[in-house]
Design an enzyme around this catalytic site. Structure first.
Site, PDB file in Angstrom:
ATOM      1  N   GLY A  14     102.976  34.122  43.902  1.00 44.20           N
ATOM      2  CA  GLY A  14     103.081  33.834  42.256  1.00 44.20           C
ATOM      3  C   GLY A  14     102.605  35.077  42.163  1.00 44.20           C
ATOM      4  O   GLY A  14     101.889  34.267  40.352  1.00 44.20           O
ATOM      5  N   LEU A  91     111.426  39.060  48.344  1.00 47.30           N
ATOM      6  CA  LEU A  91     111.591  39.511  49.781  1.00 47.30           C
ATOM      7  C   LEU A  91     112.834  39.535  50.526  1.00 47.30           C
ATOM      8  O   LEU A  91     112.988  39.688  51.086  1.00 47.30           O
ATOM      9  CB  LEU A  91     110.116  38.900  50.404  1.00 47.30           C
ATOM     10  N   ASN A 106     112.025  45.671  39.045  1.00 45.46           N
ATOM     11  CA  ASN A 106     110.877  45.426  40.155  1.00 45.46           C
ATOM     12  C   ASN A 106     109.687  46.126  40.308  1.00 45.46           C
ATOM     13  O   ASN A 106     109.722  46.948  38.980  1.00 45.46           O
ATOM     14  CB  ASN A 106     111.888  45.705  41.524  1.00 45.46           C
ATOM     15  N   HIS A 108     106.761  47.487  42.740  1.00 44.73           N
ATOM     16  CA  HIS A 108     106.185  48.013  43.336  1.00 44.73           C
ATOM     17  C   HIS A 108     104.421  48.485  44.238  1.00 44.73           C
ATOM     18  O   HIS A 108     104.649  49.712  43.141  1.00 44.73           O
ATOM     19  CB  HIS A 108     107.457  48.884  44.577  1.00 44.73           C
ATOM     20  N   ASP A 149     114.189  49.637  46.840  1.00 43.64           N
ATOM     21  CA  ASP A 149     113.368  50.289  45.998  1.00 43.64           C
ATOM     22  C   ASP A 149     113.364  52.014  45.571  1.00 43.64           C
ATOM     23  O   ASP A 149     112.851  52.779  45.710  1.00 43.64           O
ATOM     24  CB  ASP A 149     111.680  50.954  47.228  1.00 43.64           C
TER      25      ASP A 149
END
Length: 207
Positions: A14, A91, A106, A108, A149
């Site tokens: 988190g 995930l 998202n 990454h 991704d």
């Protein structure tokens, strides 16, 4: 600037959620985190959500069919009238429902399309970066699509890879940029300054 109703999806510590909550607390996030969805019952991120008083939904995903899991997640997003979904170390693959297209982001910890894809998360990414010998790394904020991704890139930030780096030291340098970049992407979205054209995201000077 539009005030967004935001949901954050987590699977672990988190840290990104904590950063977004801190940015919100400073009045620098255009909207409010109205929901946290976790797919793991025993992770530290759940406690961060509880401590902040944000509604937390734990939807275990282990051995749950993808379609059934996605249905539960989207039901909650709809119930909370969510405008923007932010994946933050989430995930589990979430198919993008048609009406949520370009409404899920998202972050990454690499410069996509390098070091992305299945199994590439956390320390694994930074170790792969070091093993490759590249001289720069960084982070990427992108829109989520059904291909892991591989959604259109919104923002990227670079950091140097130093000769004496470990996965931990590199991760710390990348995470500092993540803390800056993710809120900036949210602000651009709220301002109506992001336009997807094919595989590219154009940042407009005005809506």
């Amino acid at each position: 600037m539009r005030q967004l109703r935001i949901a954050v999806l987590i699977s672990g510590s988190g840290r990104s959620l904590a950063n977004l909550l801190a940015v919100q607390g400073r009045g620098e996030l255009p909207g409010r985190i109205e929901l946290v969805v976790s797919n793991r019952p025993d992770v530290a991120g759940n406690d961060i959500a509880r401590a902040a008083g944000v509604p937390l939904a734990i939807i275990p995903s282990r051995r749950v069919p993808e379609s059934a899991f996605a249905e539960q997640v989207y039901r909650l997003l709809d119930q909370h009238a969510i405008d923007l979904v932010l994946m933050a170390g989430f995930l589990r693959h979430l198919p993008v429902r048609a009406d949520y297209r370009w409404r899920i982001m998202n972050i990454h910890p690499s410069l996509l399309p390098l070091f992305g894809g299945r199994g590439m998360y956390g320390e694994r990414v930074h170790r792969a970066v070091l093993d490759s010998g590249v001289k720069v790394s960084g982070c990427t904020v992108h829109f989520v699509t059904d291909e892991l991704d591989a959604g259109p890139i919104i923002l990227q930030a670079c950091v140097p890879v130093l000769d004496d780096d470990t996965p931990e030291t590199l991760a710390a340098r990348v995470f500092a940029e993540e803390c800056r970049l993710y809120p900036e992407a949210v602000r651009l979205y709220a301002a109506g300054r992001l336009r997807v054209e094919g595989r590219r995201v154009r940042i407009l000077s005005s809506p």
